[in-house]
Design a protein around this motif. Structure first.
Motif, PDB file in Angstrom:
ATOM      1  N   UNK A   1       0.894   1.213  -5.711  1.00 15.86           N
ATOM      2  CA  UNK A   1       0.646   2.536  -5.114  1.00 15.86           C
ATOM      3  C   UNK A   1       1.882   3.424  -5.201  1.00 15.86           C
ATOM      4  N   UNK A   2       3.049   2.818  -5.045  1.00 12.55           N
ATOM      5  CA  UNK A   2       4.311   3.546  -5.089  1.00 12.55           C
ATOM      6  C   UNK A   2       4.482   4.306  -6.403  1.00 12.55           C
ATOM      7  N   UNK A   3       3.906   3.755  -7.464  1.00 11.57           N
ATOM      8  CA  UNK A   3       4.043   4.368  -8.798  1.00 11.57           C
ATOM      9  C   UNK A   3       2.972   5.424  -9.072  1.00 11.57           C
ATOM     10  N   UNK A   4       2.002   5.539  -8.197  1.00  4.48           N
ATOM     11  CA  UNK A   4       0.900   6.487  -8.428  1.00  4.48           C
ATOM     12  C   UNK A   4       1.377   7.930  -8.217  1.00  4.48           C
TER      13      UNK A   4
ATOM     14  N   UNK B   1      -0.345  -5.583   6.077  1.00  2.00           N
ATOM     15  CA  UNK B   1      -0.607  -4.247   6.623  1.00  2.00           C
ATOM     16  C   UNK B   1       0.549  -3.315   6.297  1.00  2.00           C
ATOM     17  N   UNK B   2       0.256  -2.171   5.696  1.00  3.24           N
ATOM     18  CA  UNK B   2       1.323  -1.214   5.370  1.00  3.24           C
ATOM     19  C   UNK B   2       0.763   0.208   5.354  1.00  3.24           C
ATOM     20  N   UNK B   3       1.676   1.187   5.228  1.00  2.00           N
ATOM     21  CA  UNK B   3       1.278   2.591   5.289  1.00  2.00           C
ATOM     22  C   UNK B   3       1.487   3.311   3.965  1.00  2.00           C
ATOM     23  N   UNK B   4       0.673   4.334   3.737  1.00  2.00           N
ATOM     24  CA  UNK B   4       0.758   5.136   2.508  1.00  2.00           C
ATOM     25  C   UNK B   4       0.796   6.614   2.896  1.00  2.00           C
ATOM     26  N   UNK B   5       1.777   7.353   2.358  1.00  2.00           N
ATOM     27  CA  UNK B   5       1.826   8.807   2.554  1.00  2.00           C
ATOM     28  C   UNK B   5       1.490   9.469   1.230  1.00  2.00           C
TER      29      UNK B   5
END
Ligand SMILES: *Cc1c(COP(=O)(O)O)cnc(C)c1O
Length: 412
Positions: A297-300, A330-334
């Protein structure tokens, strides 16, 4: 439980720093702890469920002599515990390496009963600004009515800042690491130092850190677990636990739980004990999938930041590296600020595999927006809309494909 079964062997710490590597020893421990004595003939592998309210005594005098039994995990009356509850308490005491455990009716009750046990009218409480929303509301609404004053501290506050907030009547410093929805990993040993200097108790909501953070090695006085999450693991139980490491704290906590009538049903305790048997293998897969998904996701291009304690740009990542032996799922996405909250909502609505709903740590994947009163109104450093991901047991490739599909909806 003998020390050699512990998943937290100090010698292992270096090799266990990477996510998921700590779960091997945890799985051995959870397979064998708290089972019926295996040496006699004709014993089932598991305890049975014993339901009950009344406990019968041979005489009035023996019944009256039982004041102490309630403090020793013995049967007195159904509301003061049942046999499976006491077995579950023993397992949690060993898992967290504490002295005693009180099982209660929910994870939130674990937070509130622990606070009520250690606070009284005229006392002052320090809560991290990243605390679980219902714990925050309990302090602001309920505790305020009973004359307990609450101050909030930034979860990444340094020692000087915490000391400046301490008052002569500060009785409890509460911590939650990482924080609900915003994932700041806290400096627990520092908070423990400050609490100890000022004669306050350090209470930690250790739900995320189950199996991966050993609270009493880092100076925590009281550990709180929402067993609803990974321990039960199947989205079919609401239950909680409070673990203490000192006899005087046990007396306080146990009498608070008895006086409030706090307990948990035998069936829910049994399901939680059953869930714990497979918690290590679930955590191993879920933590690995979560880290893989977080890195992807970090690379998106749609994503501004991923808040996963095992990734270097998560606030307090260095504390995670220092103090934890694993990570949960469990983690968060901004998202990037160019996306609106309603665009994110459309995206979250379009998942096939990720469900929308409260709770986490079960076998199925979930998403939940970070807005909407689940945490403080303006978390530090959030520019775009944000959501939380609980990674389940689905194949991680399928989960990534579900995100590819959902990101398409974001752009529509
Ligand atoms: C879910 C949760 C709780 C509350 O647990 P329930 O069993 O749902 O009441 C408390 N603290 C944290 C950090 C949680 O995630």
């Amino acid at each position: 439980m003998a020390k050699e079964h512990s998943p937290w062997d100090a010698k292992q710490k270096d090799v266990l720093q990477d996510v998921g590597r700590g779960w091997h020893r945890l799985s051995t421990f959870l397979t064998h702890v708290g089972r019926p004595t295996p040496h006699s003939d004709g014993v089932f592998v598991n305890h049975s469920v014993a339901r009950g309210s009344t406990v019968l005594f041979p005489s009035i005098s023996e019944m009256n002599a039982d004041g102490e039994k309630a403090y020793q995990h013995q049967l007195v009356y159904g509301a003061m515990g049942n046999p499976v509850q006491h077995e579950l308490e023993k397992v949690l005491t060993a898992l967290e390496e504490g002295l005693h455990t009180q099982v209660v009716s929910s994870g939130l009750a674990a937070c509130t009963v622990a606070l009520l046990a250690f606070l009284g009218s005229g006392d002052h409480l320090l809560l991290p600004d990243s605390v679980y929303g219902p714990t925050r509301r309990f302090a602001m609404r309920f505790l305020t009515r009973f004359g307990v004053e609450t101050s909030f501290y930034p979860p990444m506050a340094e020692e000087d800042q915490i000391r400046a907030l301490i008052q002569p009547n500060t009785r409890v410093i509460f911590a939650e690491s990482p924080g609900s929805h915003t994932f700041e990993v806290q400096d627990i040993p520092m908070l423990a130092r400050v609490a100890q200097t000022h004669g306050a108790r350090l209470l930690l909501d250790n739900t995320w850190g189950i199996g991966a953070f050993k609270p009493f090695d880092h100076g925590v006085d009281v550990s709180i677990q929402a067993l609803t999450k990974y321990p039960s693991g199947h989205a079919d139980v609401v239950i909680g636990a409070i673990i203490v490491s000192r006899e005087d704290d046990w007396k306080r906590l146990r009498s608070a739980a008895i006086e409030m009538g706090e307990c948990a049903g035998a069936d829910d305790c049994w399901l939680t004990l059953r869930g714990l048997r497979t918690m290590a293998v679930r955590l191993e897969q879920q933590s690995r999938s979560a880290l893989s998904l977080a890195r992807w996701l970090k690379e998106r291009p749609e994503v501004a930041r991923v808040r996963h304690p095992a990734l270097p740009d998560c606030p307090g990542h260095h504390f995670w590296k220092r103090d934890f032996i694993g990570a949960s799922g469990l983690f968060g996405v901004e998202l990037k600020p160019e996306f609106s909250a309603s665009m994110m909502e459309r995206m979250l609505d379009s998942f096939h595999l990720f469900g929308i709903g409260a709770s986490w740590g079960s076998f199925e994947s979930l998403v939940l927006p970070t807005t909407g009163g689940v945490t403080r109104t303006h978390p530090d450093g959030f520019e775009g809309p944000a959501f939380r991901v609980s990674v389940g047991l689905e194949d991680v490739q399928d989960l990534k494909e579900d995100f590819v599909h959902a990101f398409r909806k974001l752009m529509e």
